[in-house]
Design an enzyme around this catalytic site. Sequence first.
Site, PDB file in Angstrom:
ATOM      1  N   SER A  61       0.795  -1.226   0.000  1.00 59.25           N
ATOM      2  CA  SER A  61       0.000   0.000   0.000  1.00 59.25           C
ATOM      3  C   SER A  61       0.828   1.277   0.000  1.00 59.25           C
ATOM      4  O   SER A  61       0.332   2.310  -0.407  1.00 59.25           O
ATOM      5  CB  SER A  61      -0.972  -0.010   1.177  1.00 59.25           C
ATOM      6  OG  SER A  61      -0.303  -0.318   2.372  1.00 59.25           O
TER       7      SER A  61
ATOM      8  N   HIS B  19      -5.651  -3.661  -2.847  1.00 61.81           N
ATOM      9  CA  HIS B  19      -5.340  -2.693  -3.914  1.00 61.81           C
ATOM     10  C   HIS B  19      -5.275  -3.328  -5.300  1.00 61.81           C
ATOM     11  O   HIS B  19      -4.943  -2.655  -6.271  1.00 61.81           O
ATOM     12  CB  HIS B  19      -4.018  -1.980  -3.607  1.00 61.81           C
ATOM     13  CG  HIS B  19      -4.056  -1.191  -2.343  1.00 61.81           C
ATOM     14  ND1 HIS B  19      -4.657   0.050  -2.265  1.00 61.81           N
ATOM     15  CD2 HIS B  19      -3.622  -1.473  -1.100  1.00 61.81           C
ATOM     16  CE1 HIS B  19      -4.548   0.497  -1.031  1.00 61.81           C
ATOM     17  NE2 HIS B  19      -3.938  -0.412  -0.292  1.00 61.81           N
TER      18      HIS B  19
ATOM     19  N   LYS C 110     -12.438   0.148  -1.868  1.00 63.18           N
ATOM     20  CA  LYS C 110     -11.412   0.798  -2.698  1.00 63.18           C
ATOM     21  C   LYS C 110     -11.910   0.821  -4.151  1.00 63.18           C
ATOM     22  O   LYS C 110     -12.834   1.543  -4.446  1.00 63.18           O
ATOM     23  CB  LYS C 110     -10.072   0.133  -2.456  1.00 63.18           C
ATOM     24  CG  LYS C 110      -9.579   0.537  -1.056  1.00 63.18           C
ATOM     25  CD  LYS C 110      -8.366  -0.155  -0.533  1.00 63.18           C
ATOM     26  CE  LYS C 110      -8.056   0.405   0.849  1.00 63.18           C
ATOM     27  NZ  LYS C 110      -7.234  -0.446   1.661  1.00 63.18           N
TER      28      LYS C 110
END
Length: 392
Positions: A182, A210, A241
Amino acid sequence: MNANSPFSNLQAELEQREADGRLRRRRLVDGMQQSRLEVDGAAVLSFCSNDYLGLASHPELVMAMQRGAGEAGVGAAASHLITGHHRLHHELEMALASFVGRPGALLFSTGYMANLGVVTALVGRHDAVFADRLNHASLNDAAVLSRASLHRYAHNDVVALEGLLANSPAKRRLVMVDSVFSMDGDIASLPQLLELCERYDAWLLIDDAHGFGVLGQHGRGVLEHFDLCSPRIIYMATLGKAAGVSGAFVAGEPELIAYLMQTARTYVYTTATPPALAAALLAALPLIEQGVARRAHLQRLIDTLRGGLALRRWRLDASTTPIQPLIIGHNDEALDASEYLREHGILVPAIRPPTVPQGTARLRISLSAAHSVADVELLIETLHAAEGALAQ
Ligand SMILES: *Cc1c(COP(=O)(O)O)cnc(C)c1O
């Protein structure tokens, strides 16, 4: 300060934090989550968000959530094992499992809770957990809470991990890793990690926070990116996300999912999320799957940034993902750079130790398909100006 307050020692700690320049403050956002944001009353261009596909304010998702609330109300009213498990949650779990090509899936309220729940359910006092040093805090916290022995290996060091696995007497072994790191944006060497897990009979927990929605031709995430499939993979992805909403899920073998449903404490002992969130996520999945153009645009933005920056002292670390780390080095200079950008209407967070290693204070640039090429060109131009201005 009131010295008689029962919390006066906490107040003193806060003051020390402020003196050290470590006191964090929240920015107040008005309106929709978009790349152009109203923050603390001012319009800014933001490179801070994890909304990689620009779905957080997508009209179809907004409508789906409104319809879901009309159909199911706003609260789930109970945990999943009592009466909180709505048909919308159920449909979403099936859609997620099929989307990532795994037999089963279980929804959690957040990624943090999913990691805590999975790790503490699967390992205990006599077991061992192996973790990349740059893993997300939620995985580290989960390992500590599980009471298993925690072995952290140097970032992406497959040889070091093999040494640890070869010497471990533990009965149950769990390797856990971020797919996309991250703070650095680089991708873990998952094919090699899986091979080690097979050789040393360990489970592999992949945190694709992610990668889900971003990696792979159809946005199915890191498993699609590497074309990986193995029953020993415990796949976790978050839904706040790239998916634009909130929540998380774990996918894997049917017996794994059935076991977690019974034993993951962050699943059992918490209220189910509002079914309307599941309705919005059911609308997000086809947009992710058909989001080839969004991902191609995002790639173009990454190429524009990497190709356009010509810095003298600062450097962009290698990353092929929307997380682009601009290494500045000194803590104060990273803060000054972030502040310079903010004065010029651009929001990029400065990340300092201990979140990242000493001497690698950085600007963490997050790109989103919601940005235009012109947005990224403006960022490049302003970064060039900042580097020059801060040299004096
Ligand atoms: C954001 C993040 C989480 C936590 O997910 P939430 O849904 O925000 O709680 C877990 N792991 C990684 C790698 C993350 O980036």
